[in-house]
Design an enzyme around this catalytic site. Structure first.
Site, PDB file in Angstrom:
ATOM      1  CG  MET A  60      37.531  39.625  31.119  1.00  0.00           C
ATOM      2  SD  MET A  60      38.553  40.140  29.696  1.00  0.00           S
ATOM      3  CE  MET A  60      38.848  38.567  28.905  1.00  0.00           C
ATOM      4  CB  SER A  83      42.829  35.590  34.397  1.00  0.00           C
ATOM      5  OG  SER A  83      43.051  36.199  33.139  1.00  0.00           O
ATOM      6  CD  GLN A  84      39.990  41.184  34.870  1.00  0.00           C
ATOM      7  OE1 GLN A  84      40.293  41.613  33.758  1.00  0.00           O
ATOM      8  NE2 GLN A  84      38.829  41.485  35.428  1.00  0.00           N
ATOM      9  CG  ASP A  94      47.505  32.246  28.051  1.00  0.00           C
ATOM     10  OD1 ASP A  94      46.528  32.617  27.373  1.00  0.00           O
ATOM     11  OD2 ASP A  94      47.571  32.401  29.290  1.00  0.00           O
ATOM     12  CG  HIS A 104      44.230  32.247  30.181  1.00  0.00           C
ATOM     13  ND1 HIS A 104      45.355  32.799  30.748  1.00  0.00           N
ATOM     14  CD2 HIS A 104      43.185  32.918  30.724  1.00  0.00           C
ATOM     15  CE1 HIS A 104      45.020  33.761  31.577  1.00  0.00           C
ATOM     16  NE2 HIS A 104      43.698  33.839  31.593  1.00  0.00           N
TER      17      HIS A 104
END
Length: 298
Positions: free
Chosen positions: A32, A106-107, A224, A280
């Site tokens: 993202m 991530s996503q 994170d 993250h």
């Protein structure tokens, strides 16, 4: 003597060419607020992979036309439409026909898992999820990069109602939003996450296709501050009905009912849990090369 030397040179060149032809291509998908070709993120990852895996073909997925649209689509393009688009891109890429390794950031991690489950051709060999939220998120504390306007839109829409039809159809982050206080609504109206996690209609092909992987690698960031809860990166999540206690993966229904074949992957030594004691997507080149590239991509 000269003829003998020429033969040796020829065989050496032939051996090098054969080795290069055996190099497994790599597909990467950004997270993202990022894009395929950002020189500070995916661009540098692509260069690192090309440097460390000699002769490798690396495809960094671009969703849309250009960096701006690619970034916006990471927020506003239905995840299922993105998966369908990527499946088509991969199928039409002749360099991937014999199979490829994949790295999702991530996503991008859960998106590439959806590709593995829904689109087994061309075959995905290794799937490496770097901070992917496989049980979704329940919280949106931070936003990456210079995306303040888009992040405010996301927050407003999630506050409006994550499972409202319009929000589900048009907001990516709502499509992997899991509300532990309202699981019935999540399972009924989630258009993406509840489907790929087999929480609606069970699709045997999802499990069968995921079990075709040579390895599924899950990387969690122990500090994170973006993903809530961070245990989602290892398929953990909040226990139903509250937002404090965490169920580790082996206590979730995804595991106990073996909806995705995770138990089978684990028992055969193909499910791997890695961690980085950082925030993250914060890792060094050395860590990434030692733990990911050298172990799973060479």
């Amino acid at each position: 003597m000269a003829a003998k030397v020429n033969v040796i040179v020829f065989l050496s060149v032939l051996a090098f060419a054969f080795a290069a032809s055996q190099t497994v291509p790599i597909v990467i998908w950004h997270g993202m607020g990022d894009s395929c070709c950002n020189p500070l993120s995916m661009g540098s990852i692509k260069k690192l992979l090309e440097r460390e895996v000699k002769g490798v073909y690396v495809r960094s997925l671009e969703i849309g036309d250009g960096i701006v649209e690619d970034t916006e689509n990471g927020f506003l393009m239905n995840a299922n439409d993105q998966i369908s688009l990527v499946c088509s891109k991969l199928k039409n890429d002749s360099k991937l026909a014999a199979g490829y390794n994949s790295i999702g950031f991530s996503q991008g991690g859960q998106f590439l898992r959806a590709v593995a489950q829904r689109c087994p051709s061309p075959p995905m060999l290794n799937l490496i999820s770097v901070g992917g939220q496989h049980q979704g998120v329940y919280g949106f504390p931070k936003c990456p990069g210079d995306n303040a306007t888009l992040c405010n839109i996301v927050r407003q829409l999630l506050n409006y109602g994550a499972y409202v039809s319009f929000v589900q159809d048009h907001l990516v982050q709502a499509e992997y939003w899991q509300d532990p206080l309202n699981l019935e609504e999540y399972r009924k109206y989630s258009v993406f996450l509840a489907d790929i996690n087999q929480e609606q209609t069970v699709k045997p092909s999802y499990k069968e296709n995921l079990l075709k992987l040579k390895n599924l690698v899950l990387i969690k960031f122990l500090q994170d501050t973006m993903v809530q809860p961070r245990e989602s990166e290892w398929f953990g999540f909040y226990a139903p009905g509250q937002t404090k206690d965490i169920l580790p993966m082996n206590q979730t229904k995804i595991w106990t009912e073996d909806r995705l074949g995770l138990q089978t992957l684990n028992s055969s030594g193909r499910l791997h849990f890695l961690s980085s004691d950082t925030d993250h997507l914060q890792f060094t080149e050395t860590w990434f090369i030692e733990n990911v590239v050298n172990k799973f991509l060479k």
